[in-house]
Design a protein around this motif. Structure first.
Motif, PDB file in Angstrom:
ATOM      1  N   ILE A  79      13.631  43.829  71.469  1.00  0.00           N
ATOM      2  CA  ILE A  79      12.428  43.929  72.392  1.00  0.00           C
ATOM      3  C   ILE A  79      12.769  43.113  73.841  1.00  0.00           C
ATOM      4  O   ILE A  79      12.268  43.539  74.812  1.00  0.00           O
ATOM      5  CB  ILE A  79      11.264  43.623  71.665  1.00  0.00           C
ATOM      6  N   ASP A  80      13.147  41.715  73.498  1.00  0.00           N
ATOM      7  CA  ASP A  80      13.220  41.064  74.983  1.00  0.00           C
ATOM      8  C   ASP A  80      14.237  41.722  75.860  1.00  0.00           C
ATOM      9  O   ASP A  80      13.988  41.594  77.050  1.00  0.00           O
ATOM     10  CB  ASP A  80      13.846  39.713  74.431  1.00  0.00           C
ATOM     11  N   ARG A  89      25.752  38.543  85.703  1.00  0.00           N
ATOM     12  CA  ARG A  89      24.663  38.916  86.739  1.00  0.00           C
ATOM     13  C   ARG A  89      23.383  39.291  85.768  1.00  0.00           C
ATOM     14  O   ARG A  89      23.072  40.144  85.216  1.00  0.00           O
ATOM     15  CB  ARG A  89      25.091  40.563  87.110  1.00  0.00           C
ATOM     16  N   LYS A  90      22.490  38.283  86.009  1.00  0.00           N
ATOM     17  CA  LYS A  90      21.211  38.491  85.393  1.00  0.00           C
ATOM     18  C   LYS A  90      20.213  39.336  85.638  1.00  0.00           C
ATOM     19  O   LYS A  90      19.536  39.942  84.872  1.00  0.00           O
ATOM     20  CB  LYS A  90      20.389  36.963  85.792  1.00  0.00           C
ATOM     21  N   ASP A  91      20.527  40.280  86.789  1.00  0.00           N
ATOM     22  CA  ASP A  91      19.558  41.171  86.944  1.00  0.00           C
ATOM     23  C   ASP A  91      20.151  42.766  86.846  1.00  0.00           C
ATOM     24  O   ASP A  91      20.641  43.276  87.674  1.00  0.00           O
ATOM     25  CB  ASP A  91      19.039  41.368  88.452  1.00  0.00           C
ATOM     26  N   PHE A  92      20.806  42.702  85.560  1.00  0.00           N
ATOM     27  CA  PHE A  92      21.543  43.885  85.115  1.00  0.00           C
ATOM     28  C   PHE A  92      20.974  44.583  84.220  1.00  0.00           C
ATOM     29  O   PHE A  92      20.965  44.537  82.779  1.00  0.00           O
ATOM     30  CB  PHE A  92      22.832  43.060  84.425  1.00  0.00           C
ATOM     31  N   PRO A  93      20.100  45.467  84.514  1.00  0.00           N
ATOM     32  CA  PRO A  93      19.274  46.369  83.515  1.00  0.00           C
ATOM     33  C   PRO A  93      20.144  47.352  82.631  1.00  0.00           C
ATOM     34  O   PRO A  93      19.833  47.233  81.244  1.00  0.00           O
ATOM     35  CB  PRO A  93      18.617  47.335  84.576  1.00  0.00           C
ATOM     36  N   LEU A  94      21.280  47.602  82.945  1.00  0.00           N
ATOM     37  CA  LEU A  94      22.019  48.543  82.180  1.00  0.00           C
ATOM     38  C   LEU A  94      22.435  47.695  81.058  1.00  0.00           C
ATOM     39  O   LEU A  94      22.445  48.075  79.720  1.00  0.00           O
ATOM     40  CB  LEU A  94      23.376  49.028  83.079  1.00  0.00           C
ATOM     41  N   ALA A  95      23.056  46.410  81.028  1.00  0.00           N
ATOM     42  CA  ALA A  95      23.610  45.462  79.996  1.00  0.00           C
ATOM     43  C   ALA A  95      22.235  45.081  79.210  1.00  0.00           C
ATOM     44  O   ALA A  95      22.598  45.145  78.140  1.00  0.00           O
ATOM     45  CB  ALA A  95      24.189  44.230  80.804  1.00  0.00           C
ATOM     46  N   TYR A  96      21.361  44.883  79.722  1.00  0.00           N
ATOM     47  CA  TYR A  96      20.170  44.548  78.888  1.00  0.00           C
ATOM     48  C   TYR A  96      19.671  45.740  77.869  1.00  0.00           C
ATOM     49  O   TYR A  96      19.531  45.435  76.675  1.00  0.00           O
ATOM     50  CB  TYR A  96      18.772  44.186  79.880  1.00  0.00           C
ATOM     51  N   HIS A  97      19.730  46.865  78.664  1.00  0.00           N
ATOM     52  CA  HIS A  97      19.362  48.235  77.816  1.00  0.00           C
ATOM     53  C   HIS A  97      20.646  48.470  76.721  1.00  0.00           C
ATOM     54  O   HIS A  97      20.040  48.302  75.534  1.00  0.00           O
ATOM     55  CB  HIS A  97      19.472  49.307  78.791  1.00  0.00           C
ATOM     56  N   GLU A  98      21.718  48.406  76.894  1.00  0.00           N
ATOM     57  CA  GLU A  98      22.647  48.420  75.959  1.00  0.00           C
ATOM     58  C   GLU A  98      22.661  47.642  74.899  1.00  0.00           C
ATOM     59  O   GLU A  98      22.757  47.650  73.757  1.00  0.00           O
ATOM     60  CB  GLU A  98      23.990  48.767  76.761  1.00  0.00           C
ATOM     61  N   VAL A 153      12.495  44.749  77.667  1.00  0.00           N
ATOM     62  CA  VAL A 153      11.457  44.187  78.555  1.00  0.00           C
ATOM     63  C   VAL A 153      12.269  43.583  79.790  1.00  0.00           C
ATOM     64  O   VAL A 153      11.978  43.958  81.006  1.00  0.00           O
ATOM     65  CB  VAL A 153      10.689  43.137  77.894  1.00  0.00           C
ATOM     66  N   ALA A 154      13.464  42.986  79.555  1.00  0.00           N
ATOM     67  CA  ALA A 154      14.188  42.569  80.795  1.00  0.00           C
ATOM     68  C   ALA A 154      14.720  43.682  81.520  1.00  0.00           C
ATOM     69  O   ALA A 154      14.720  43.736  82.819  1.00  0.00           O
ATOM     70  CB  ALA A 154      15.389  41.851  80.341  1.00  0.00           C
ATOM     71  N   ALA A 155      15.253  44.593  80.734  1.00  0.00           N
ATOM     72  CA  ALA A 155      15.860  45.910  81.499  1.00  0.00           C
ATOM     73  C   ALA A 155      14.889  46.463  82.448  1.00  0.00           C
ATOM     74  O   ALA A 155      14.941  47.068  83.587  1.00  0.00           O
ATOM     75  CB  ALA A 155      16.392  46.729  80.481  1.00  0.00           C
TER      76      ALA A 155
END
Length: 967
Positions: free
Chosen positions: A635-636, A611-620, A639-641
């Motif tokens: 940082i990448d 799931r590319k729109d997964f802010p929680l996963a990007y954050h963690e 920013v995605a999160a």
């Protein structure tokens, strides 16, 4: 700021380039010829020096390997005329040793993936072994009837060696077809292939050892690893044996040209025969061409595959066709599909136009078709009760017609009168045991009533009449799974796919069956076929994604899941996809909490794939990257999160932390500001913002941010550790010091040290404030406390020495500076320390020692270490030590400064006096007195002239100069 200077890391990287000069001198010429002969006869490829002709041959073969071999391979695999077995054989041959169609060095050759259209520049592209890469091309690239892959702008590098001979081939690749999953179109892609060259006898063989995206590191004209080629006139050095070998190679080239001409003639013959449908002649020609094929050419093999299909089709005789038409017509009649039955009979009639019996059958079926069409229209309109009355009337006149019972039974079934419907279906089948339509309707009725054995029995009867009905096999397979008859269900699904190979639903059904049996690779194959046949079906992508995820192929699964969402997958399936992502996310978080950061990153990456729109996963994942100090990747991710969820204050806080770790404080401050705007009680964000603003010199803004924390300290002190408030006061004091708010800075540092009395940096920075307030003794005490808490830091000793110097405690300053100089390794402040110690030694009249220190630094170009005061004292100390010339040299450096030139000229005068040159001495005294920068008191109290010649004061000329200029 001295303590910061010392704590910086300094790294020096020195790159040495080694160049080798090979010189052949005084070597017996016969021995040279012997070496050349051995090299040519055994392995030229093992040398670093080859002939230009060898290099050109390798480059030509490499270009052909890409332009012809690789391009033909990719296009052949994407032609729709080949079967699965043929494509697999071509893939294996492309990397098999000894294969005439070998393109790649081996099956471990790595290819950077460009099959997914989003991989057009190498970003996020995966490395695949070539067999996987080609399998993905076969699986995900839409098959076409024509060539759809072009290579352009092909160029070849110089010949190189790094363990083996190779060249780099640069080219632009364009896929003009479509990806089965991705909606994006392909773009032109710059690629570079490494082509390996090996010697086989007197010939060169080449194969591809790697294909990647072009990067800025790659250059056609780069000289790295280039091989030095033998000059053209060096061929004169060849021995007779080497010349003979060269002639043999030329003869071989002539034979190769003849073989190529013969090969091309067979291809031409084959194409002409194929166009004329003379398949036997075409087969002979292409077979001969394949035997002669040494040119990476897949055309003969592909044409032989086409001929195989053509042979099979040509073998069908007219009788076979008539028989097939008759069988199809009867099946259509049994299914009550009269329109298609009539069509098949007309096809027979075209070949047998005089058949009166056939005309009668067509006439009979036409009447039935017309009647059925009228009733079908009413059925489609939902006029079931009226239709039942119509069937009742007609059955009174025609009780033996199974069609009327079938029609009435369908109406009863629509009205949910299953008992009456079943009676009519039974009667229809009794009157016509081969009534496929009635059997199908009765099977569906039994299925709806969950009487699966009877439904299975009806489908089985159906299949005895029509053994090639893919739909019947699919229905029976489904029912057998419900009765747990899995082995027979599997056989039925196989037959459904066999007889319905163009029906996506059959592949999808079998894929689901295999998926439920955990045969995920087989399920993926089925779902891929379903996708090929029905590329806009989100459910097929969804199911394939689930199996890919079960095989832990999360990148490919994610591509499928993305496609399902583009195709508007129902909410229930979207929830199932999200559950896959959340399971991986939870696993990643658990690993991160256990500080298994590498493993956490892997699982969180898998979650993001799904799931590319997964802010929680990007954050963690960003937090995990921060933990291993990979700040750019962190940082990448942050920013995605924020791109997918801009409401999380902690994400912006971590983003600020990452930018701060990279010393990019302006961006850190921006991130912290966003964080505290989202949550006014995010005090770590205020703290981070204050620190970042302080480091960018925006001290007033930093103070405003830090005051927000200070004002809330009593309210929040239980929620944060003491060190949090210690650091807040420290940074506040630092910012206040920088804008000269010294009293406020003292209060902040005292608050800092109240919290942590053992905080050495607190004492160090408070000492600087005391210095600014000229309270040198307190500054000295604080520096000493900092030293006691953190001994061995050269910058703190240096700072203490400066404070002692300002407090005129020169001897103590000398001892403190000596500590810096005695430390190992040498401090970065060593030169500055030597200068300061020399100045202090001068102040306590230890001129010899002072000169020893000042002399070490006085010659340096760095005036920040030794400037006018340093030169002046070095010059005076030299004169005291009897080194007049050295003293003059140092003092002349001060003549350009108005502040120091008077004393410098006075010192030079003393030096000349010391040298016994009274005339020159008087000249310099006059210059010194003229400037009016020296007072009479200075001259009267000066000890330098007394140390040289005290009686000189009584000289008439000297006294006249004083009276003239020093009134």
């Amino acid at each position: 700021m001295l303590e910061e200077l010392v704590n910086q890391d300094y790294k020096m990287f020195v790159v040495y380039k080694n160049y080798t000069l090979a010189i052949l001198t005084k070597i017996n010429i016969g021995f040279v010829f012997f070496l050349i002969f051995i090299a040519l006869a055994h392995s030229t490829s093992a040398q670093d020096t080859l002939r230009q002709r060898d290099a050109e041959e390798i480059k030509l073969l490499a270009q052909r390997k890409i332009e012809k071999g690789l391009n033909d391979l990719l296009n052949t695999l994407t032609f729709d005329e080949l079967g699965e077995a043929e494509r697999k054989a071509i893939i294996v041959n492309s990397y098999s040793t000894g294969s005439i169609n070998r393109i790649f060095y081996d099956n471990k050759t790595i290819v950077e993936d460009d099959i997914l259209p989003t991989h057009f520049s190498g970003q996020n592209a995966q490395d695949f072994p070539v067999d996987k890469y080609l399998a993905n091309l076969d699986l995900f690239y839409v098959k076409t009837a024509e060539r759809s892959i072009d290579f352009q702008n092909i160029s070849v590098s110089n010949l190189k060696k790094s363990g083996y001979m190779y060249v780099k081939v640069f080219f632009t690749s364009l896929f003009r077809g479509k990806h089965t999953q991705a909606a994006e179109s392909y773009r032109p892609t710059r690629r570079v292939a490494e082509v390996r060259a090996e010697k086989a006898g007197r010939k060169w063989l080449v194969s591809i050892s790697r294909i990647a995206f072009w990067s800025e590191r790659d250059s056609l004209n780069a000289i790295q690893n280039d091989i030095t080629l033998m000059a053209a006139d060096s061929s004169q050095l060849l021995s007779d044996e080497a010349t003979r070998l060269e002639k043999l190679r030329n003869q071989e080239r002539e034979q190769e040209q003849k073989a190529l001409s013969t090969y091309n003639s067979w291809l031409t013959k084959g194409e002409k025969a194929f166009q004329k449908k003379d398949y036997e002649a075409a087969f002979e020609a292409y077979t001969q061409a394949e035997k002669l094929n040494q040119y990476d050419d897949l055309l003969p093999k592909r044409k032989l595959y086409q001929l195989k299909l053509a042979f099979e089709k040509a073998r069908q005789t007219e009788a076979d066709q008539l028989r097939e038409y008759a069988i199809s017509a009867q099946m259509a009649r049994n299914q009550r599909d009269y329109a298609n039955a009539i069509r098949y009979y007309h096809q027979i009639l075209d070949k047998k136009p005089d058949s009166t019996a056939l005309l009668a059958i067509i006439q009979e079926l036409t009447v039935k078709a017309n009647a059925k069409a009228e009733y079908d229209e009413k059925f489609a309109a939902g006029q079931y009760k009226e239709l039942i009355k119509n069937y009742d009337r007609i059955l009174k006149k025609d009780k033996a017609n199974p069609d009327w019972y079938l029609g009435r039974g369908r109406c009863y079934a629509k009205l949910n009168d299953d008992d009456q419907a079943l009676k009519d279906f039974n009667q229809s089948i009794t009157l016509d045991y081969a009534n496929l339509a009635a059997l199908w309707q009765r099977a569906e009725l039994y299925t709806r009533r969950k009487d699966y054995p009877k439904a299975i029995a009806d489908y089985s009867t159906y299949l005895t009449i029509n053994p090639k009905s893919a739909d019947a096999y699919a229905q029976r397979a489904h029912l057998r799974t419900l009765t747990n008859n899995l082995r027979n269900a599997s056989d039925d699904y196989d037959k459904a796919v066999l007889f319905g190979s163009n029906n996506a639903q059959h592949f999808l059904d079998r894929g689901i069956f295999r998926q439920q049996a955990n045969a995920h690779q087989q399920a993926i194959d089925d779902f891929s076929q379903a996708v090929r046949l029905r590329p806009d079906d989100p459910y097929a992508y969804f199911r394939r994604g689930l199996s890919l995820a079960n095989l832990k192929q999360f990148a490919e699964a994610g591509a499928d899941f993305d496609r399902t969402k583009q195709l508007k997958l129902p909410v229930q399936q979207v929830t199932a996809i999200d559950s896959v992502g959340f399971r991986l996310y939870d696993l990643g978080v658990s690993l991160r909490e256990r500080k298994q950061y590498t493993e956490a990153i892997e699982q969180l990456t898998n979650a993001i794939y799904t799931r590319k729109d997964f802010p929680l996963a990007y954050h963690e994942r960003g937090v995990s990257y921060l933990a291993i100090k990979d700040y750019p990747k962190g940082i990448d991710d942050f920013v995605a999160a924020t791109r997918y969820d801009s409401s999380r204050t902690d994400t912006y806080t971590y983003l600020g932390d990452a930018w701060a770790a990279l010393a990019t404080y302006d961006k850190a401050a921006e991130a912290y500001q966003k964080a505290r705007k989202l949550a006014s009680d995010n005090y770590p964000a205020y703290m981070g913002e204050g620190d970042a603003l302080m480091r960018t010199g925006r001290f007033e803004d930093a103070i405003a941010a830090l005051i927000r924390v200070k004002s809330a300290q009593r309210k929040i002190e239980k929620a944060y550790p003491k060190v949090f408030f210690r650091d807040m006061n420290f940074r506040l004091g630092r910012s206040q010091y920088e804008i000269h708010q010294y009293n406020q800075a003292l209060e902040s540092y005292e608050a800092c040290l109240d919290i942590d009395p053992a905080y050495s940096d607190g004492y160090l920075n408070r000492a600087r404030v005391y210095e600014a307030l000229t309270k040198f003794q307190r500054a000295i005490d604080d520096y000493q406390r900092a030293i006691e808490l953190n001994p061995g830091v050269a910058s703190v000793y240096f700072a203490k020495g400066m404070a002692l110097e300002k407090n005129k405690e020169y001897e103590k300053a000398v001892r403190t500076y000596s500590v810096v100089l005695n430390n190992k390794p040498r401090s970065l402040l060593a030169d500055s320390t030597i200068a300061r110690r020399g100045i202090c030694l001068y102040q306590i009249s230890k001129y010899a020692d002072a000169l020893q220190d000042l002399g070490q630094v006085a010659e340096q170009a760095d005036t920040a270490i030794c400037g006018y005061d340093c030169w002046q004292m070095a010059g005076i100390a030299a004169i005291y030590g009897g080194k007049a010339d050295k003293g003059i040299d140092y003092l002349k450096k001060c003549l350009t400064s108005a502040s120091y030139s008077g004393v410098a000229q006075y010192g030079i005068a003393c030096a000349y006096l010391q040298k016994g040159n009274e005339a020159e001495s008087l000249h310099w005294f006059e210059q010194a007195f003229k400037e009016q920068s020296l007072s009479a008191a200075f001259v009267r109290k000066d000890k330098l002239i007394d140390a040289i010649r005290k009686d000189f004061r009584k000289r008439k000329e000297f006294r006249q100069l004083q009276e003239t200029y020093l009134k």
